[in-house]
Design a protein around this motif. Structure first.
Motif, PDB file in Angstrom:
ATOM      1  N   SER A 286       0.833  -1.199   0.000  1.00  0.00           N
ATOM      2  CA  SER A 286       0.000   0.000   0.000  1.00  0.00           C
ATOM      3  C   SER A 286       0.865   1.245   0.000  1.00  0.00           C
ATOM      4  CB  SER A 286      -0.912   0.013   1.241  1.00  0.00           C
ATOM      5  OG  SER A 286      -0.131  -0.004   2.423  1.00  0.00           O
TER       6      SER A 286
ATOM      7  N   ASN B 154      -2.210   7.446   2.062  1.00  0.00           N
ATOM      8  CA  ASN B 154      -3.445   8.061   1.591  1.00  0.00           C
ATOM      9  C   ASN B 154      -3.509   9.481   2.155  1.00  0.00           C
ATOM     10  OD1 ASN B 154      -6.005   8.766   0.801  1.00  0.00           O
ATOM     11  ND2 ASN B 154      -6.957   6.865   1.467  1.00  0.00           N
TER      12      ASN B 154
ATOM     13  N   LYS C 158      -3.725   3.450   0.974  1.00  0.00           N
ATOM     14  CA  LYS C 158      -4.500   3.064  -0.201  1.00  0.00           C
ATOM     15  C   LYS C 158      -3.609   2.174  -1.060  1.00  0.00           C
ATOM     16  CE  LYS C 158      -3.297   7.195  -2.912  1.00  0.00           C
ATOM     17  NZ  LYS C 158      -3.825   8.359  -3.660  1.00  0.00           N
TER      18      LYS C 158
ATOM     19  N   THR D 181      -2.593   2.661  -7.545  1.00  0.00           N
ATOM     20  CA  THR D 181      -3.621   2.957  -8.561  1.00  0.00           C
ATOM     21  C   THR D 181      -3.561   1.994  -9.739  1.00  0.00           C
ATOM     22  OG1 THR D 181      -2.105   4.579  -9.560  1.00  0.00           O
ATOM     23  CG2 THR D 181      -3.705   5.408  -7.961  1.00  0.00           C
TER      24      THR D 181
ATOM     25  N   LEU E 250      -3.820  -1.039  -9.773  1.00  0.00           N
ATOM     26  CA  LEU E 250      -4.807  -2.108  -9.623  1.00  0.00           C
ATOM     27  C   LEU E 250      -6.145  -1.731 -10.251  1.00  0.00           C
ATOM     28  CD1 LEU E 250      -3.984  -3.212  -5.970  1.00  0.00           C
ATOM     29  CD2 LEU E 250      -3.186  -4.215  -8.120  1.00  0.00           C
ATOM     30  N   ARG E 251      -6.419  -0.439 -10.371  1.00  0.00           N
ATOM     31  CA  ARG E 251      -7.674  -0.010 -10.997  1.00  0.00           C
ATOM     32  C   ARG E 251      -7.699  -0.297 -12.493  1.00  0.00           C
ATOM     33  NH1 ARG E 251     -11.375   2.824  -8.513  1.00  0.00           N
ATOM     34  NH2 ARG E 251     -10.989   3.627  -6.412  1.00  0.00           N
ATOM     35  N   ASP E 252      -6.523  -0.482 -13.085  1.00  0.00           N
ATOM     36  CA  ASP E 252      -6.442  -0.672 -14.537  1.00  0.00           C
ATOM     37  C   ASP E 252      -6.508  -2.129 -14.959  1.00  0.00           C
ATOM     38  OD1 ASP E 252      -6.056   2.088 -14.714  1.00  0.00           O
ATOM     39  OD2 ASP E 252      -3.870   1.886 -14.530  1.00  0.00           O
TER      40      ASP E 252
ATOM     41  N   VAL F  72     -12.461  -3.199  -7.500  1.00  0.00           N
ATOM     42  CA  VAL F  72     -11.660  -2.627  -6.421  1.00  0.00           C
ATOM     43  C   VAL F  72     -12.580  -1.802  -5.532  1.00  0.00           C
ATOM     44  CG1 VAL F  72      -9.520  -2.552  -7.767  1.00  0.00           C
ATOM     45  CG2 VAL F  72     -11.056  -0.579  -7.793  1.00  0.00           C
ATOM     46  N   ASN F  73     -12.118  -1.524  -4.304  1.00  0.00           N
ATOM     47  CA  ASN F  73     -12.916  -0.690  -3.409  1.00  0.00           C
ATOM     48  C   ASN F  73     -12.461   0.766  -3.503  1.00  0.00           C
ATOM     49  OD1 ASN F  73     -10.542  -0.580  -1.932  1.00  0.00           O
ATOM     50  ND2 ASN F  73     -11.279  -1.813  -0.221  1.00  0.00           N
TER      51      ASN F  73
ATOM     52  N   ASN G 299      -8.665   1.484  -3.698  1.00  0.00           N
ATOM     53  CA  ASN G 299      -7.965   0.746  -4.761  1.00  0.00           C
ATOM     54  C   ASN G 299      -7.657  -0.708  -4.425  1.00  0.00           C
ATOM     55  OD1 ASN G 299      -7.882   3.226  -6.085  1.00  0.00           O
ATOM     56  ND2 ASN G 299      -5.806   3.678  -5.439  1.00  0.00           N
ATOM     57  N   GLN G 300      -8.100  -1.214  -3.284  1.00  0.00           N
ATOM     58  CA  GLN G 300      -7.824  -2.609  -2.958  1.00  0.00           C
ATOM     59  C   GLN G 300      -8.646  -3.541  -3.845  1.00  0.00           C
ATOM     60  OE1 GLN G 300      -8.881  -2.260   1.229  1.00  0.00           O
ATOM     61  NE2 GLN G 300      -6.788  -2.822   1.809  1.00  0.00           N
TER      62      GLN G 300
ATOM     63  N   CYS H  51      -2.969  -4.784  -0.307  1.00  0.00           N
ATOM     64  CA  CYS H  51      -3.598  -4.398  -1.578  1.00  0.00           C
ATOM     65  C   CYS H  51      -4.902  -5.136  -1.833  1.00  0.00           C
ATOM     66  CB  CYS H  51      -2.631  -4.612  -2.746  1.00  0.00           C
ATOM     67  SG  CYS H  51      -2.434  -6.336  -3.258  1.00  0.00           S
TER      68      CYS H  51
END
Length: 429
Positions: free
Chosen positions: A122, A125, A273, A276, A278-280, A285-286, A289-290, A310
């Motif tokens: 992580s 944040n 957090k 980022t 992981l969003r792609d 994700v939550n 970004n997890q 993560c």
């Protein structure tokens, strides 16, 4: 005994959990099956980053080479930062590896996989707080911890020219374990720096303010643990401000709901957090970004698993907390699950079940506070002082015992103990 299985497992992230998983699988199946990817060349246990920041441990002595660990434990190590994944083709993209001057050392690469395990840890944040990302340091990597340590030494040298009575003002935002442990570690580092002198006219004091937006520090822990930690910090001269929200960070000052505070250095330890990246990946994700995983640590894609900081894994109506003990337990569970996948067997029937063994917080090399789960009585047991500190150190040791073996971890501890006599107690360069 090494397997000749052709199943390829790629583990991305060599933190506490990722490295332990690579070691467990590598010893059994070998480098043809298990690959570990990490952007850095060496491993440092993340819960000790506050000690790196204070200079009380040296990453160049503490760090374990991934290449060495790979050789000794039978997995393959790939140096580089993951930039993406083609889930349809089952390939991971790894960025080119460059030196400090930007020169390419290794080209960008593509790694095929049959099972992908993401344990990327992580980042800090900043909650969109104005100026926070620009001026504050978040202790989420060895690089950021080292950067703070260098800035601390520079601030001490600059303030030292002012003569006796000067102080380096340090603001620590976030009263969780990281913030509390850093404040305590910096207190010890300040006393050591004063003893060494550093060649300046007068070594300035380290004046610290610990700022927590919630009603008390160490919110997830029992109130009596937080009270014990607060009392010890105040005794050491740390200003503790609870119920105080940071509104803006600027150069040399901090604007809070309780008024403005001057500060030379800022540390942000107020939340985490996931990366980022992981969003792609096209997976759920939550808000932080997890990756959302099921009770078997599997994402929506059956070939992709995630754990550690993560991942958002279900536990008692919420998610598994982002702690080293959780990553340790998840690595042990996934070692069984992935062994079954590698060998073509049915996976274990039982889901992952996190067992909370309590929390320990270090407030210096001789003190600690924390709670242990009272398994027999069904209640929590409060531990304080040197007993808590010894227990805290044993958790650190157990991680290295998993990675290096019992004998290797013991020899490492002995080398550290005897080595302290021949080097400064705080890293000064």
């Amino acid at each position: 005994m090494k397997s000749k299985a052709s199943h390829r497992v790629v583990i991305v992230g060599g933190g506490a959990g990722g490295l332990e998983l690579a070691v467990r699988l590598g010893r059994r199946y070998g480098a043809g099956v298990v690959t570990l990817v990490d952007a850095t060349p060496f491993h440092v246990w993340k819960p000790s980053l506050h000690e790196v920041a204070a200079g009380t441990i040296d990453i160049h002595r503490e760090g374990l080479s991934y290449a060495m660990l790979a050789h000794d434990n039978g997995f393959r190590f790939v140096a580089g930062r993951m930039t993406g994944a083609d889930r349809a083709a089952r390939q991971v993209q790894v960025d080119a590896l460059r030196d400090s001057d930007g020169e390419e050392v290794l080209p960008a690469r593509t790694l095929p996989y049959d099972t992908l395990v993401l344990c990327l840890g992580s980042n800090g944040n900043f909650f969109n707080t104005p100026g926070a990302e620009q001026y504050a340091v978040s202790l989420d990597s060895t690089a950021s911890a080292e950067r703070f340590r260098i800035e601390l030494l520079k601030a001490v040298a600059r303030k030292g020219r002012a003569g006796a009575g000067a102080a380096v003002e340090i603001a620590i935002v976030g009263g969780g374990a990281t913030g509390v442990e850093l404040a305590a570690e910096l207190h010890e580092a300040g006393r050591t720096l004063a003893a060494y002198g550093l060649g300046v006219e007068a070594v300035p004091r380290l004046d610290m303010t610990l700022i927590e937006s919630g009603p008390r520090i160490l919110g997830p822990l029992p109130e009596r643990v937080a009270d014990a930690a607060r009392e010890e910090l105040v005794r050491r001269g740390v200003r503790v401000k609870e119920g105080c929200k940071v509104l803006e960070v600027a150069q040399g000052s901090l604007r809070t709901s309780g008024g403005d505070l001057p500060a030379d250095l800022f540390v942000w330890a107020a939340g985490i957090k996931a990366p980022t990246l992981l969003r792609d990946l096209g997976l759920p994700v939550n808000a932080v970004n997890q990756l959302v995983v099921d009770d078997r640590l599997r994402t929506e894609d059956e070939a992709v698993y995630a754990f550690g900081d993560c991942a958002a894994a279900p536990w008692q109506g919420k998610t598994v907390p982002a702690r080293a003990q959780a990553a340790h337990q998840q690595a042990a569970y996934l070692a069984r699950v992935l062994s079954a996948r590698i060998e073509g067997r049915s996976p274990p029937a039982e889901p992952f079940a996190f067992r909370d063994f309590g929390s320990l917080v270090s407030i210096g090399h001789a003190e600690g506070v924390g709670t242990l789960m009272g398994g027999l009585a069904g209640r929590r047991l409060l531990v304080e002082g040197w007993v808590a500190r010894v227990m805290y150190a044993s958790i650190h040791w157990s991680h290295y015992a998993t990675v290096l073996g019992w004998w290797g971890a013991t020899m490492r501890s002995l080398a550290q103990f005897f080595g302290r006599r021949s080097r400064p107690r705080v890293k000064l360069h």
